[in-house]
Design a protein around this motif. Sequence first.
Motif, PDB file in Angstrom:
ATOM      1  N   VAL A   1       0.829  -1.202   0.000  1.00  0.00           N
ATOM      2  CA  VAL A   1       0.000   0.000   0.000  1.00  0.00           C
ATOM      3  C   VAL A   1       0.863   1.252   0.000  1.00  0.00           C
ATOM      4  CG1 VAL A   1      -1.736   1.283   1.312  1.00  0.00           C
ATOM      5  CG2 VAL A   1      -1.877  -1.186   1.159  1.00  0.00           C
ATOM      6  N   ALA A   2       1.997   1.209   0.688  1.00  0.00           N
ATOM      7  CA  ALA A   2       2.855   2.388   0.786  1.00  0.00           C
ATOM      8  C   ALA A   2       3.328   2.849  -0.577  1.00  0.00           C
ATOM      9  CB  ALA A   2       4.045   2.090   1.689  1.00  0.00           C
ATOM     10  N   THR A   3       3.580   1.923  -1.497  1.00  0.00           N
ATOM     11  CA  THR A   3       4.025   2.327  -2.827  1.00  0.00           C
ATOM     12  C   THR A   3       2.890   2.944  -3.629  1.00  0.00           C
ATOM     13  OG1 THR A   3       3.639   0.089  -3.650  1.00  0.00           O
ATOM     14  CG2 THR A   3       5.882   0.632  -2.919  1.00  0.00           C
ATOM     15  N   ASP A   4       1.644   2.629  -3.271  1.00  0.00           N
ATOM     16  CA  ASP A   4       0.497   3.230  -3.949  1.00  0.00           C
ATOM     17  C   ASP A   4       0.283   4.680  -3.525  1.00  0.00           C
ATOM     18  OD1 ASP A   4       0.089   0.797  -5.142  1.00  0.00           O
ATOM     19  OD2 ASP A   4      -1.512   0.190  -3.764  1.00  0.00           O
ATOM     20  N   ILE A   5       0.744   5.035  -2.341  1.00  0.00           N
ATOM     21  CA  ILE A   5       0.581   6.394  -1.821  1.00  0.00           C
ATOM     22  C   ILE A   5       1.978   6.935  -1.487  1.00  0.00           C
ATOM     23  CG2 ILE A   5      -0.638   7.847  -0.176  1.00  0.00           C
ATOM     24  CD1 ILE A   5      -2.441   5.410   0.410  1.00  0.00           C
ATOM     25  N   PRO A   6       2.654   7.549  -2.453  1.00  0.00           N
ATOM     26  CA  PRO A   6       4.041   7.976  -2.235  1.00  0.00           C
ATOM     27  C   PRO A   6       4.202   9.030  -1.128  1.00  0.00           C
ATOM     28  CG  PRO A   6       3.254   8.697  -4.390  1.00  0.00           C
ATOM     29  CD  PRO A   6       2.193   7.827  -3.808  1.00  0.00           C
TER      30      PRO A   6
ATOM     31  N   GLN B   1      10.164  18.969   6.579  1.00  0.00           N
ATOM     32  CA  GLN B   1       9.611  18.136   5.513  1.00  0.00           C
ATOM     33  C   GLN B   1       8.462  17.282   6.037  1.00  0.00           C
ATOM     34  OE1 GLN B   1      10.583  18.385   2.351  1.00  0.00           O
ATOM     35  NE2 GLN B   1       9.025  16.924   1.752  1.00  0.00           N
ATOM     36  N   TYR B   2       8.568  16.846   7.280  1.00  0.00           N
ATOM     37  CA  TYR B   2       7.527  16.035   7.910  1.00  0.00           C
ATOM     38  C   TYR B   2       6.218  16.817   7.988  1.00  0.00           C
ATOM     39  CZ  TYR B   2       5.263  13.172  11.526  1.00  0.00           C
ATOM     40  OH  TYR B   2       4.387  12.395  12.237  1.00  0.00           O
ATOM     41  N   LEU B   3       6.282  18.083   8.434  1.00  0.00           N
ATOM     42  CA  LEU B   3       5.062  18.886   8.512  1.00  0.00           C
ATOM     43  C   LEU B   3       4.479  19.155   7.132  1.00  0.00           C
ATOM     44  CD1 LEU B   3       5.572  21.501  11.370  1.00  0.00           C
ATOM     45  CD2 LEU B   3       4.333  19.357  11.408  1.00  0.00           C
ATOM     46  N   HIS B   4       5.351  19.349   6.143  1.00  0.00           N
ATOM     47  CA  HIS B   4       4.852  19.532   4.770  1.00  0.00           C
ATOM     48  C   HIS B   4       4.146  18.260   4.292  1.00  0.00           C
ATOM     49  CE1 HIS B   4       6.474  23.484   3.933  1.00  0.00           C
ATOM     50  NE2 HIS B   4       7.661  23.109   4.402  1.00  0.00           N
ATOM     51  N   ALA B   5       4.719  17.104   4.614  1.00  0.00           N
ATOM     52  CA  ALA B   5       4.091  15.837   4.222  1.00  0.00           C
ATOM     53  C   ALA B   5       2.771  15.644   4.956  1.00  0.00           C
ATOM     54  CB  ALA B   5       5.044  14.670   4.513  1.00  0.00           C
ATOM     55  N   MET B   6       2.713  16.087   6.221  1.00  0.00           N
ATOM     56  CA  MET B   6       1.451  15.995   6.964  1.00  0.00           C
ATOM     57  C   MET B   6       0.352  16.807   6.288  1.00  0.00           C
ATOM     58  SD  MET B   6       2.478  16.139  10.998  1.00  0.00           S
ATOM     59  CE  MET B   6       0.822  16.598  11.452  1.00  0.00           C
TER      60      MET B   6
ATOM     61  N   GLU C   1      -2.002  12.934  16.510  1.00  0.00           N
ATOM     62  CA  GLU C   1      -1.034  11.903  16.867  1.00  0.00           C
ATOM     63  C   GLU C   1       0.258  12.033  16.069  1.00  0.00           C
ATOM     64  OE1 GLU C   1      -1.284   9.723  19.459  1.00  0.00           O
ATOM     65  OE2 GLU C   1      -3.056  10.910  19.879  1.00  0.00           O
ATOM     66  N   LEU C   2       0.161  12.450  14.816  1.00  0.00           N
ATOM     67  CA  LEU C   2       1.365  12.672  14.017  1.00  0.00           C
ATOM     68  C   LEU C   2       2.182  13.835  14.578  1.00  0.00           C
ATOM     69  CD1 LEU C   2      -0.004  12.127  10.394  1.00  0.00           C
ATOM     70  CD2 LEU C   2       1.580  10.651  11.643  1.00  0.00           C
ATOM     71  N   HIS C   3       1.495  14.896  15.016  1.00  0.00           N
ATOM     72  CA  HIS C   3       2.191  16.022  15.660  1.00  0.00           C
ATOM     73  C   HIS C   3       2.892  15.552  16.934  1.00  0.00           C
ATOM     74  CE1 HIS C   3       0.090  19.253  13.331  1.00  0.00           C
ATOM     75  NE2 HIS C   3       1.257  19.841  13.567  1.00  0.00           N
TER      76      HIS C   3
ATOM     77  N   ILE D   1       2.944   8.942   1.744  1.00  0.00           N
ATOM     78  CA  ILE D   1       3.131   8.225   3.007  1.00  0.00           C
ATOM     79  C   ILE D   1       4.612   7.877   3.191  1.00  0.00           C
ATOM     80  CG2 ILE D   1       2.553   6.129   4.301  1.00  0.00           C
ATOM     81  CD1 ILE D   1       0.248   8.103   4.117  1.00  0.00           C
ATOM     82  N   ILE D   2       5.259   7.456   2.107  1.00  0.00           N
ATOM     83  CA  ILE D   2       6.698   7.158   2.171  1.00  0.00           C
ATOM     84  C   ILE D   2       7.462   8.428   2.497  1.00  0.00           C
ATOM     85  CG2 ILE D   2       8.680   6.424   0.816  1.00  0.00           C
ATOM     86  CD1 ILE D   2       7.178   4.069   0.212  1.00  0.00           C
ATOM     87  N   LYS D   3       7.052   9.541   1.899  1.00  0.00           N
ATOM     88  CA  LYS D   3       7.702  10.837   2.173  1.00  0.00           C
ATOM     89  C   LYS D   3       7.549  11.198   3.654  1.00  0.00           C
ATOM     90  CE  LYS D   3       7.346  15.630   0.542  1.00  0.00           C
ATOM     91  NZ  LYS D   3       6.563  16.519  -0.324  1.00  0.00           N
ATOM     92  N   LEU D   4       6.365  10.978   4.208  1.00  0.00           N
ATOM     93  CA  LEU D   4       6.099  11.268   5.615  1.00  0.00           C
ATOM     94  C   LEU D   4       6.966  10.412   6.531  1.00  0.00           C
ATOM     95  CD1 LEU D   4       3.998  12.768   7.584  1.00  0.00           C
ATOM     96  CD2 LEU D   4       2.822  10.583   7.598  1.00  0.00           C
ATOM     97  N   ILE D   5       7.013   9.122   6.267  1.00  0.00           N
ATOM     98  CA  ILE D   5       7.781   8.198   7.100  1.00  0.00           C
ATOM     99  C   ILE D   5       9.277   8.487   7.002  1.00  0.00           C
ATOM    100  CG2 ILE D   5       8.411   5.764   7.376  1.00  0.00           C
ATOM    101  CD1 ILE D   5       5.493   5.138   6.500  1.00  0.00           C
ATOM    102  N   ASN D   6       9.765   8.723   5.793  1.00  0.00           N
ATOM    103  CA  ASN D   6      11.187   9.018   5.621  1.00  0.00           C
ATOM    104  C   ASN D   6      11.577  10.318   6.308  1.00  0.00           C
ATOM    105  OD1 ASN D   6      11.894   6.705   4.247  1.00  0.00           O
ATOM    106  ND2 ASN D   6      11.478   7.597   2.241  1.00  0.00           N
ATOM    107  N   ALA D   7      10.720  11.323   6.244  1.00  0.00           N
ATOM    108  CA  ALA D   7      11.014  12.596   6.900  1.00  0.00           C
ATOM    109  C   ALA D   7      11.116  12.407   8.414  1.00  0.00           C
ATOM    110  CB  ALA D   7       9.944  13.633   6.554  1.00  0.00           C
TER     111      ALA D   7
END
Length: 142
Positions: A2-7, A23-28, A51-53, A9-15
């Motif tokens: 699923v993660a590859t279907d929504i890039p 970058q994390y807040l931008h991905a949020m 929860e992400l914050h 999400i990968i950006k968020l996790i990597n940040a």
Amino acid sequence: SVATDIPIIIKLINALYECDYKQYLHAMVEVEPLLHADPYLHLHAAYWMRELHILAYKQFLDSYQSVTLQAMADAFGVSPDFIDHHASQFIAAGRLTAKIDKFGGTILTNRPDQKNAQYRDMIQKGDLLLNRIQKLARVVDL
């Protein structure tokens, strides 16, 4: 997967993994519309964003005993007032173990260790036991 279907999400996790909080807040911000568009998750979007914050704030504050609001704001790419507002809400709710020194403009972390947690637990259980013994003593005296 699923993660590859929504890039995003990968950006968020990597940040988060790379501690790139700006970058994390931008991905949020990019993830939020996806949560609102999902028929199952739209009711819980505010919870997920909160929860992400909290996750990012905890990770950032774990590295410091104290940090200035300005330094934290620079790391997240927001204003110190934004950090102050959100962090104070999370601290008041008991989600962050820290204190804000408004005069000094710092956030002081308060990491409870295992011994303190065990001590508090023992005191609470001991207090309950004493209350039960007192109640039992009153019943026996009658």
